[in-house]
Design an enzyme around this catalytic site. Structure first.
Site, PDB file in Angstrom:
ATOM      1  N   THR A   7       0.881  -1.225  -0.107  1.00  0.00           N
ATOM      2  CA  THR A   7      -0.067   0.169   0.006  1.00  0.00           C
ATOM      3  C   THR A   7       0.873   1.110   0.042  1.00  0.00           C
ATOM      4  OG1 THR A   7      -1.503  -1.109   1.134  1.00  0.00           O
ATOM      5  CG2 THR A   7      -1.836   1.413   1.219  1.00  0.00           C
ATOM      6  N   PHE A   9       1.350   5.231   0.520  1.00  0.00           N
ATOM      7  CA  PHE A   9       0.516   6.282   1.590  1.00  0.00           C
ATOM      8  C   PHE A   9       1.378   7.521   1.043  1.00  0.00           C
ATOM      9  CE2 PHE A   9       0.071   2.705   3.905  1.00  0.00           C
ATOM     10  CZ  PHE A   9      -1.138   2.823   4.674  1.00  0.00           C
TER      11      PHE A   9
END
Length: 280
Positions: free
Chosen positions: A172, A174
């Site tokens: 992921t 960010f």
């Protein structure tokens, strides 16, 4: 007094893990929603915001790209978190006991193969860390959570199965947001510039707008569109390029882009994370 970094989710969420990894000297501030995390930075309750924007398996995090341009905040960094999904149960549970696993809608498809193989029914939770907290308080060995090992440590759960994600490189990304921009830095792995724009209502406007990046040798790593205010005719584009606005070739490309747009807003100039090249 310690500086704070806001994230969406409860303590033990992957956003919390991102904060600990990227800003270990900041105190993580859990927020119920992305909007609340953004508002915490805007209001001064937090100094930075850690906002998840995309996952290598699931894709774009819904609604985030429409929230960021209106936030008034600036992207000052990016970080990548390797998302290891773990099946967490009560202290007396075994894998064969588990009949339900609770997790955020984004995480459930990321470990679908494991759940099907073990005949475990996925259940939706608003947050992975909240699922872990509720499993801990519920005390039912047939109910488990899909979350990080950090969550297991925080809520006293047993790791029944480690790293059950379907894809080995599940990651992921960010973005770290701040109230003020910082264009002074230069990163060891290069620089990134993020911006949003709307093209003018002329034939082939998008094609012409993109031409300046090609002719000036600027690598565009992302171009995504989304509707504005629910209008089919008002399409806004979110883009990321390699380079700094002060670079000669980037400056020329952005000037050419300006000829074909009626709205252009730079959202951030920040060092590229070293992991960006590892994940490519």
């Amino acid at each position: 007094m310690s500086q704070k970094i806001a994230f969406q989710g409860e303590l033990g969420a992957y956003g919390h893990e991102a904060c600990v990894t990227a800003r270990p000297d900041f105190t993580p501030l859990p927020c119920a929603t992305f909007e609340a995390a953004i508002e915490a930075v805007r209001s001064g309750a937090a100094d930075l915001g850690m906002i998840a924007v995309e996952n290598s398996t699931y894709g774009r995090v819904a609604d985030v790209h429409s929230l960021l341009p209106a936030s008034g905040l600036h992207i000052v960094d990016e970080t990548f978190v390797r998302v290891h999904i773990n099946l967490l149960g009560t202290s007396d549970a075994t894998l064969s006991d588990v009949r339900q696993a609770h997790g955020h809608p984004v995480i459930l498809p990321q470990c679908g193969a494991f759940l099907r193989t073990n005949d475990i029914t996925p259940r939706t939770s608003s947050d992975n860390a909240r699922a872990a907290r509720e499993v801990a308080s519920g005390g039912d060995p047939s109910v488990a959570a899909l979350a990080s090992e950090l969550a297991a440590d925080i809520y006293g759960l047993k790791v029944l199965a480690r790293h059950i994600e379907d894809h080995a490189r599940n990651t992921t990304r960010f973005l770290i947001m701040a109230r003020e921009p910082d264009y002074t830095r230069r990163g060891d792995a290069g620089m990134m510039t993020s911006f949003v724009f709307r093209v003018r209502n002329i034939p082939a406007a998008l094609y012409k707008a993109m031409g300046g990046f090609a002719t000036n040798g600027v690598n565009m790593t992302k171009l995504e569109s989304y509707m504005v205010d629910g209008a089919f005719t008002a399409t806004q584009f979110y883009s990321e390029i390699e380079g700094h606005p002060d670079d000669a070739n980037v400056k020329l490309a952005m000037e050419e882009l300006g000829y074909f747009t009626d709205h252009l807003h730079v959202m951030g100039v920040y060092p590229a994370a070293a992991r960006r090249h590892e994940e490519a």
